[in-house]
Design an enzyme around this catalytic site. Structure first.
Site, PDB file in Angstrom:
ATOM      1  N   ASN A 158      -4.244  45.267  -5.403  1.00  0.00           N
ATOM      2  CA  ASN A 158      -2.954  44.598  -5.558  1.00  0.00           C
ATOM      3  C   ASN A 158      -3.043  43.250  -4.841  1.00  0.00           C
ATOM      4  O   ASN A 158      -3.465  43.173  -3.696  1.00  0.00           O
ATOM      5  CB  ASN A 158      -1.824  45.446  -4.973  1.00  0.00           C
ATOM      6  CG  ASN A 158      -0.463  44.920  -5.364  1.00  0.00           C
ATOM      7  OD1 ASN A 158      -0.106  43.790  -5.052  1.00  0.00           O
ATOM      8  ND2 ASN A 158       0.307  45.747  -6.055  1.00  0.00           N
ATOM      9  N   GLY A 159      -2.632  42.193  -5.518  1.00  0.00           N
ATOM     10  CA  GLY A 159      -2.758  40.850  -4.973  1.00  0.00           C
ATOM     11  C   GLY A 159      -1.622  40.401  -4.085  1.00  0.00           C
ATOM     12  O   GLY A 159      -1.609  39.252  -3.624  1.00  0.00           O
TER      13      GLY A 159
END
Length: 164
Positions: A41-42
Site C-alpha cells: 500500500n502506497g
C-alpha cells in the site's frame, strides 16, 4: 478474517487541517492493528511526499506522531461492515462512521480527502451538506488500484495546499 470488521480510532488532534478518510482497514491492517499496514500500500509514501517526511521509514507510532505534527489526520468512512477479504467491493452492511461528530471537534480542519472511490462515495454521502470544507477525491493508495505510484503522487500533492 471473515465477517464483521471495525475501523480503528481516529488519528487526529486539534492541529488537524487535512483529514484523510479511507473506507475500512484491510486484512493486513486489521491483523497488525495499524493503518495502511500492507507493505504494497502506497499510503505512507504518498502522504510522506506531501509532508516532506519519509514516513515509511519510521516506526508506526512515530509515523502517527509525524502525521499529526504535519496537520494530517486519519480515519475511515465505514465504522463496521461485513467483508470477506480486503477489497472494498466486498463490503456488505456498512455502518457509517460519525464523521460529523469527529469534524465538529477539529477547529483547524480545512479539507477532507477521500483515499479511493469507495471512501469518496460513502464519505460524500455522509458529509453531503458540510460547509466550509474542501472535499478532495484521491486515487486509492491500495495496490489493487493499479495506477503507478508516481501518478497517484501527482494527485495527492494537492493536500499540501491545505496544510500550509
Amino acid at each position: 478474517m471473515e465477517g464483521a470488521k471495525r475501523h480503528f480510532a481516529p488519528v487526529v488532534d486539534d492541529r488537524t487541517r487535512v483529514l484523510i478518510l479511507g473506507s475500512l482497514p484491510g486484512e493486513a491492517s486489521l491483523k497488525a492493528a495499524q493503518y495502511y499496514a500492507h507493505p504494497q500500500n502506497g499510503f505512507w509514501r504518498l502522504v510522506g511526499s506531501v509532508t516532506g517526511t519519509d514516513l515509511a521509514a519510521l516506526p508506526y507510532e512515530a509515523r502517527l506522531e509525524a502525521l499529526m505534527a504535519a496537520g494530517v489526520g486519519l480515519w475511515d468512512v465505514v465504522a463496521s461492515a461485513d467483508r470477506k477479504g480486503s477489497l472494498d467491493a466486498a463490503i456488505r452492511n456498512p455502518e457509517q462512521a460519525d464523521l460529523h461528530g469527529l469534524i465538529a471537534g477539529l477547529p483547524e480542519l480545512r479539507a477532507v480527502a477521500f483515499n479511493g472511490g469507495t471512501a469518496a462515495r460513502i464519505g460524500r454521502r455522509i458529509l453531503g451538506g458540510a460547509t466550509g470544507l474542501t472535499l478532495i477525491d484521491l486515487p486509492s493508495s491500495s495496490p489493487a488500484h493499479t495506477l503507478p505510484l508516481s501518478r497517484k503522487a501527482e494527485s495527492w500533492a494537492i493536500l499540501a495546499d491545505h496544510l500550509s
